[in-house]
Design an enzyme around this catalytic site. Structure first.
Site, PDB file in Angstrom:
ATOM      1  N   HIS A  52       0.738  -1.204  -0.049  1.00  0.00           N
ATOM      2  CA  HIS A  52       0.026   0.106   0.027  1.00  0.00           C
ATOM      3  C   HIS A  52       1.076   1.313   0.003  1.00  0.00           C
ATOM      4  O   HIS A  52       0.438   2.296  -0.786  1.00  0.00           O
ATOM      5  CB  HIS A  52      -0.975   0.011   1.200  1.00  0.00           C
ATOM      6  N   HIS A 209      -9.334  -2.192  -4.640  1.00  0.00           N
ATOM      7  CA  HIS A 209      -8.154  -2.384  -3.996  1.00  0.00           C
ATOM      8  C   HIS A 209      -7.101  -3.239  -4.728  1.00  0.00           C
ATOM      9  O   HIS A 209      -6.093  -3.426  -4.296  1.00  0.00           O
ATOM     10  CB  HIS A 209      -8.708  -2.935  -2.602  1.00  0.00           C
ATOM     11  N   ASP A 213      -3.059  -2.796  -4.886  1.00  0.00           N
ATOM     12  CA  ASP A 213      -1.990  -4.123  -4.473  1.00  0.00           C
ATOM     13  C   ASP A 213      -1.095  -4.099  -5.712  1.00  0.00           C
ATOM     14  O   ASP A 213       0.035  -4.417  -5.600  1.00  0.00           O
ATOM     15  CB  ASP A 213      -2.736  -5.126  -4.227  1.00  0.00           C
ATOM     16  N   HIS A 236      -0.774 -11.037  -5.257  1.00  0.00           N
ATOM     17  CA  HIS A 236       0.766 -10.829  -4.870  1.00  0.00           C
ATOM     18  C   HIS A 236       1.751 -11.821  -5.726  1.00  0.00           C
ATOM     19  O   HIS A 236       2.500 -11.405  -6.524  1.00  0.00           O
ATOM     20  CB  HIS A 236       0.906 -10.548  -3.566  1.00  0.00           C
TER      21      HIS A 236
END
Length: 278
Positions: A52, A209, A213, A236
């Protein structure tokens, strides 16, 4: 956490003041982690949940900074990038006497696994698209495409918070994960209800969001990206694999120098030259 200025071409460096160690924000220093992006040096010193903050830096075109921490994790704040943006804007930023280095994507690269994929494609600037599909009556299918500049990032993406399903919390806590998770730093969903008293900040806050990321993770390329990122139910781990695949193929990318036309913020790059990944 304290953000310090850094000289041209320094990149983003995390400094663990409690451990006497520095870790450069680079994909080659990232390690496997279930829920966040974690950087580690060769001695095992690590910094967790960097995505973030990195998104706030990347989204506001901050290429050089030292992030000083007195512990192993970046503060989660409210689960979004917005608090970092507000703090950065509060002190301001400074132009440096050096051109911006960027990574230009010159041919498509994709990684995929179990119905999820992450792709980088050539483009004239930096743009993104993301698609999610959750077996949840509130989230369901969401997709979003954006051209990314500071105004778009700060208004459309930065406030979007991390999220989780209430049914998953017992499993996560049993695994030692999300121990600090609460309604103060995440959107929590139970069935078709948002448990947070203030509700959602966007109707599609969930996919927004995921873009936050991805922006933070892509900044581990070592600079701005000139290209289009496309995520399909990815996270991720796939973004890290995507960067590894890009830098493993010298025909897929090149370094370039970004200039911005006066007052327009439009990226213009010089003639490009390939270089080996650092």
């Amino acid at each position: 956490m304290i953000l310090h200025p850094a000289g041209p071409d320094s990149g983003i460096v995390f400094r663990r003041s409690d451990a006497g160690a520095e870790i450069r924000a680079d994909w080659s220093n990232s390690i496997e982690s279930a829920l966040s992006t974690v950087l580690s040096n060769r001695e095992g010193v690590h910094v967790a949940t960097v995505e973030h903050l990195l998104a706030a830096l990347a989204g506001n075109r901050i290429d050089n900074a030292v992030v000083e921490l007195d512990g192993p994790e970046v503060p989660i704040m409210d689960g979004s990038a917005a608090p970092f943006v507000r703090l950065i804007q509060g002190v301001g930023t400074e132009s440096q006497e050096a051109p911006r280095r960027a990574i230009k994507i010159i041919k498509p690269v994709e990684v995929a696994e179990s119905g999820s994929s992450a792709t980088l494609l050539p483009d004239s600037g930096f743009s993104m698209s993301f698609e999610i599909d959750f077996n949840n009556p509130l989230i369901r299918h969401q997709n979003l495409s954006l051209s990314i500049d500071p105004d778009a990032f700060n208004a459309e993406l930065a406030p979007a918070r991390t999220f989780g399903l209430l049914d998953d919390w017992p499993r996560l806590k049993a695994a030692g994960l999300a121990r600090g998770g609460s309604l103060d730093n995440a959107v929590v969903i139970s069935g078709d209800r948002v448990l947070n008293a203030d509700g959602l900040r966007f109707a599609d806050e969930f996919v927004r969001h995921k873009l936050v990321d991805a922006i933070g993770d892509l900044f581990l390329a070592g600079g701005a990206i000139i290209g289009h990122f496309r995520g399909l139910r990815s996270g991720h781990a796939l973004t890290r694999r995507l960067l590894a695949a890009v830098f493993a193929d010298p025909e897929a990318w090149c370094f370039t120098t970004i200039f911005e036309t006066a007052g327009l913020g439009i990226p213009v790059w010089t003639a490009s030259a390939r270089a080996a990944a650092a």
